[in-house]
Write a protein that holds these residues in place. Sequence first.
Motif, mmCIF file in Angstrom:
data_model
loop_
_atom_site.group_PDB
_atom_site.id
_atom_site.type_symbol
_atom_site.label_atom_id
_atom_site.label_comp_id
_atom_site.label_asym_id
_atom_site.label_seq_id
_atom_site.Cartn_x
_atom_site.Cartn_y
_atom_site.Cartn_z
ATOM 1 N N GLU A 1 0.833 -1.195 0.000
ATOM 2 C CA GLU A 1 0.000 0.000 0.000
ATOM 3 C C GLU A 1 0.872 1.252 0.000
ATOM 4 N N LYS A 2 0.460 2.276 -0.763
ATOM 5 C CA LYS A 2 1.175 3.538 -0.793
ATOM 6 C C LYS A 2 0.727 4.410 0.375
ATOM 7 N N MET A 3 1.677 5.172 0.913
ATOM 8 C CA MET A 3 1.370 6.060 2.019
ATOM 9 C C MET A 3 1.829 7.472 1.681
ATOM 10 N N GLN B 1 -6.258 16.831 -6.420
ATOM 11 C CA GLN B 1 -6.136 16.046 -7.642
ATOM 12 C C GLN B 1 -4.731 15.486 -7.819
ATOM 13 N N ARG B 2 -3.721 16.280 -7.471
ATOM 14 C CA ARG B 2 -2.345 15.802 -7.617
ATOM 15 C C ARG B 2 -2.062 14.634 -6.680
ATOM 16 N N LEU B 3 -2.601 14.691 -5.454
ATOM 17 C CA LEU B 3 -2.425 13.578 -4.514
ATOM 18 C C LEU B 3 -3.125 12.335 -5.036
ATOM 19 N N ALA B 4 -4.303 12.515 -5.619
ATOM 20 C CA ALA B 4 -5.037 11.372 -6.181
ATOM 21 C C ALA B 4 -4.260 10.734 -7.330
ATOM 22 N N GLN B 5 -3.669 11.549 -8.181
ATOM 23 C CA GLN B 5 -2.882 11.016 -9.300
ATOM 24 C C GLN B 5 -1.636 10.309 -8.790
ATOM 25 N N LYS B 6 -1.030 10.880 -7.758
ATOM 26 C CA LYS B 6 0.184 10.278 -7.208
ATOM 27 C C LYS B 6 -0.101 8.911 -6.603
ATOM 28 N N GLN B 7 -1.243 8.783 -5.937
ATOM 29 C CA GLN B 7 -1.572 7.534 -5.265
ATOM 30 C C GLN B 7 -2.446 6.597 -6.107
ATOM 31 N N ARG C 1 -7.367 4.553 4.132
ATOM 32 C CA ARG C 1 -7.254 4.552 5.590
ATOM 33 C C ARG C 1 -6.491 5.790 6.043
ATOM 34 N N ILE C 2 -7.121 6.547 6.954
ATOM 35 C CA ILE C 2 -6.502 7.733 7.541
ATOM 36 C C ILE C 2 -5.950 7.356 8.913
ATOM 37 N N ILE C 3 -4.666 7.602 9.117
ATOM 38 C CA ILE C 3 -4.013 7.317 10.400
ATOM 39 C C ILE C 3 -3.575 8.641 10.999
ATOM 40 N N ALA C 4 -4.040 8.942 12.207
ATOM 41 C CA ALA C 4 -3.746 10.211 12.873
ATOM 42 C C ALA C 4 -3.072 9.949 14.208
ATOM 43 N N ALA C 5 -1.917 10.587 14.419
ATOM 44 C CA ALA C 5 -1.230 10.433 15.700
ATOM 45 C C ALA C 5 -2.031 11.073 16.828
ATOM 46 N N GLN C 6 -2.653 12.233 16.521
ATOM 47 C CA GLN C 6 -3.506 12.873 17.524
ATOM 48 C C GLN C 6 -4.741 12.011 17.748
#
Length: 300
Positions: A1-3, A45-51, A60-65
């Motif tokens: 999976e890409k992060m 859009q750029r993040l969507a193309q990258k991933q 999946r969203i991972i949050a330290a807080q």
Amino acid sequence: EKMSVANIQGIYPDAGEVPLSLKDKMVVGDWLSLTPGNYHLVIGQRLAQKQGITVGDSIRIIAAQGGVYTPFGLVPSQRRFVVTGFFAMGSEVDESVVFAHGSDLARLIRLPEGKVSGLQLFLDDAFKAPQVAESLRNKTQLTTSDWRQNYGQLFEAVGMEKRMMWLMLALIIAVAAFNTLSALIMVINDKRHDIAILQTLGLSNGRIRTVFLLQGLYNGVLGSLIGVILGLVLSCYLNDILALFGAQIFAGSDEGLPIIINVSQVIITAVAAIALTLVATLYPASQAAHVQPSEALRYD
């Protein structure tokens, strides 16, 4: 999976709280798709193309807080969100910021109902942000930051490029003015004989000076007019010209480069070019006025 690392922000579209700067930036989907309890997400859009993400994908969203401590260490809070739209600002924000409904984000980081971790203000004048932040710090003792701190390097680079462009433009105008000066000096040297004859026929030094001043002014006005017309035409059709040569500015975007023509700057530049040309003409015109007929016609 890409992060990827991103700054997730909570907004309330159902309450009409969508920043004006974002309302018209949706490429796919709608801000109203961010409804409480559904855990929807709008990303750049750029993040969507990258991933390689498309609308409807689950991420999946991972949050330290909001993480909890266990015998095995800190376990971050995480939850799956469904992507319902893409936005495009045409900047690095498209790759570093995502949006979710405020209540869904609050549940993700385990905030009490009605509580937020921070507030974001959108100003009509972005350049007043440092003053507003300083005023809030003094009056409320809040911890504040502004866009200059978060994206300062980007805008400093843009500002540096703009200053360098003005410097290059000034140098180009100066070179053109010196070309006018050298051309007139060569004309005077070549026409010394004719100037001397005009003087012997009664043409005063002041009129000779005026002739060459008008000649330099004519060159400056004509050159500036042609330059302004060509510059405006190229600016208006810049994206079409780039597309003609196969240049692609924003991958996956049909908008191309944003083009804004500042009329006042165009006028100032044209007037400065004409004024500098006129100044460069003063010396050759003065030299022409001081031609001595006896010296110029000595061997005739």
